[in-house]
Design an enzyme around this catalytic site. Structure first.
Site, mmCIF file in Angstrom:
data_model
loop_
_atom_site.group_PDB
_atom_site.id
_atom_site.type_symbol
_atom_site.label_atom_id
_atom_site.label_comp_id
_atom_site.label_asym_id
_atom_site.label_seq_id
_atom_site.Cartn_x
_atom_site.Cartn_y
_atom_site.Cartn_z
ATOM 1 N N GLY A 288 0.817 -1.208 0.000
ATOM 2 C CA GLY A 288 0.000 0.000 0.000
ATOM 3 C C GLY A 288 0.852 1.259 0.000
ATOM 4 O O GLY A 288 0.586 2.216 -0.712
ATOM 5 N N ARG B 73 7.187 1.765 1.497
ATOM 6 C CA ARG B 73 7.374 0.307 1.546
ATOM 7 C C ARG B 73 7.860 -0.203 0.192
ATOM 8 O O ARG B 73 8.714 -1.079 0.101
ATOM 9 C CB ARG B 73 6.054 -0.389 1.897
ATOM 10 N N ARG C 23 2.237 11.724 -7.761
ATOM 11 C CA ARG C 23 1.655 11.817 -6.411
ATOM 12 C C ARG C 23 2.503 11.108 -5.351
ATOM 13 O O ARG C 23 1.973 10.646 -4.328
ATOM 14 C CB ARG C 23 0.250 11.187 -6.370
ATOM 15 N N ARG D 77 -0.347 -8.410 -4.297
ATOM 16 C CA ARG D 77 -0.447 -7.437 -3.197
ATOM 17 C C ARG D 77 0.231 -8.011 -1.964
ATOM 18 O O ARG D 77 0.016 -9.182 -1.618
ATOM 19 C CB ARG D 77 -1.920 -7.125 -2.913
ATOM 20 N N SER E 209 -1.042 -5.587 4.996
ATOM 21 C CA SER E 209 -1.372 -5.963 6.370
ATOM 22 C C SER E 209 -2.888 -6.119 6.474
ATOM 23 O O SER E 209 -3.633 -5.675 5.600
ATOM 24 C CB SER E 209 -0.874 -4.901 7.347
ATOM 25 N N ASP F 73 -3.016 -6.283 13.343
ATOM 26 C CA ASP F 73 -3.828 -5.998 14.525
ATOM 27 C C ASP F 73 -4.945 -7.037 14.553
ATOM 28 O O ASP F 73 -5.153 -7.739 13.561
ATOM 29 C CB ASP F 73 -4.393 -4.575 14.494
ATOM 30 N N ARG G 128 6.480 -5.880 13.322
ATOM 31 C CA ARG G 128 5.905 -5.771 11.974
ATOM 32 C C ARG G 128 6.986 -5.976 10.914
ATOM 33 O O ARG G 128 6.748 -6.586 9.884
ATOM 34 C CB ARG G 128 5.235 -4.399 11.786
HETATM 35 N N1 HPA Z 1 -9.260 -3.080 8.873
HETATM 36 C C1 HPA Z 1 -9.033 -2.840 7.594
HETATM 37 N N2 HPA Z 1 -7.848 -2.902 7.047
HETATM 38 C C2 HPA Z 1 -6.819 -3.214 7.826
HETATM 39 C C3 HPA Z 1 -6.984 -3.479 9.160
HETATM 40 C C4 HPA Z 1 -8.266 -3.410 9.717
HETATM 41 O O1 HPA Z 1 -8.467 -3.627 10.906
HETATM 42 N N3 HPA Z 1 -5.765 -3.755 9.677
HETATM 43 C C5 HPA Z 1 -4.874 -3.665 8.670
HETATM 44 N N4 HPA Z 1 -5.503 -3.338 7.538
#
Ligand code: HPA
Length: 234
Positions: free
Chosen positions: A20, A24, A43, A87, A90, A204, A217
């Site tokens: 994303g 990175r 951009r 892709r 996370s 998370d 991470r």
């Molecule tokens: N929600 C959506 N996208 C995400 C999340 C999440 O909790 N964590 C990492 N990408």
């Protein structure tokens, strides 16, 4: 050149890894690729092309959310001849057995977005990755002694404030995790007959509310990258 990519024709390899975050993308290019050059920076959404083990490979950021990845994937496929888009991102864990930093490979992506229906006459399209890439990824995981979870994920439109009924629905239906791009990527790849895959690390957890430190991470990110690179190389 396209409205969002200022590379020249031929600047991208047939395979593009897509995180994303633009920084990175830069980190991946500098850490894992040889003979790297920056090929686009509109951009500040950076893209690079180099070689992995002697084979041409590109890496370009896709931004956040399905509208953003849709623009970059569309232009890479239709104007730069890209054939494989992987892709690397996370996700938030949903499945209670998942731990932070676990690897996930999406075998399909549900969504609460209307975007996929837009492409499919208003019906529910089953957005899924390419089988050959999935197989290569499964084999690469064995070689690398990694044990990703393979399964359904959900690509959501909202990071904040999702419908509260969504989480129990995901638990009921065995959705592993939530992120924000895969369903759109899979649908675009299907429409234009190219290959897509999505590899994720759990950053998370929606149930346990744990969060990873930036150092943790990084370790899991490196494992995900090795898996994606070896999949691309196969
Ligand atoms: N929600 C959506 N996208 C995400 C999340 C999440 O909790 N964590 C990492 N990408």
């Amino acid at each position: 050149m396209t409205p969002h990519i200022n590379a020249q024709t031929g600047d991208f390899a047939e395979t593009v890894l897509m995180p994303g975050d633009p920084l990175r993308a830069k980190y991946i290019a500098e850490t894992y690729l040889e003979n790297v050059r920056e090929v686009t920076n509109v951009r500040n959404v950076l893209g690079f092309t180099g070689e992995y083990k002697g084979k041409p490979l590109s890496v370009m950021a896709h931004g956040m959310g399905m509208p953003s990845i849709s623009i970059y994937a569309h232009e890479l496929i239709n104007f730069y001849g890209v054939k494989q888009l992987i892709r690397v991102g996370s996700c938030g864990g949903v499945d209670e057995e998942l731990k932070l930093r676990d690897l996930i490979v999406a075998t399909s992506a549900s969504t609460n977005s209307a975007m996929i229906r837009d492409r499919f006459a208003g019906y529910d399209y089953a957005a899924a990755p390419d089988f050959e890439l999935l197989k290569a990824c499964s084999e690469a995981a064995k070689e690398l002694d990694l044990s990703p979870r393979f399964g359904n994920i959900l690509s959501g439109d909202l990071f904040y404030g999702s419908n509260p009924a969504l989480l129990p629905a995901m638990q009921k239906m065995g959705v592993l995790a939530v992120e924000m791009e895969a369903a759109a990527l899979f649908a675009i790849a299907a429409e234009f007959r190219v290959k897509a895959l999505c590899v994720l690390t759990v950053s998370d957890h929606l149930i346990t509310a744990e969060e990873t430190s930036s150092e943790e991470r990084q370790t899991s990110f490196n494992q995900m990258m090795e898996l994606a690179l070896e999949t691309a190389y196969a």
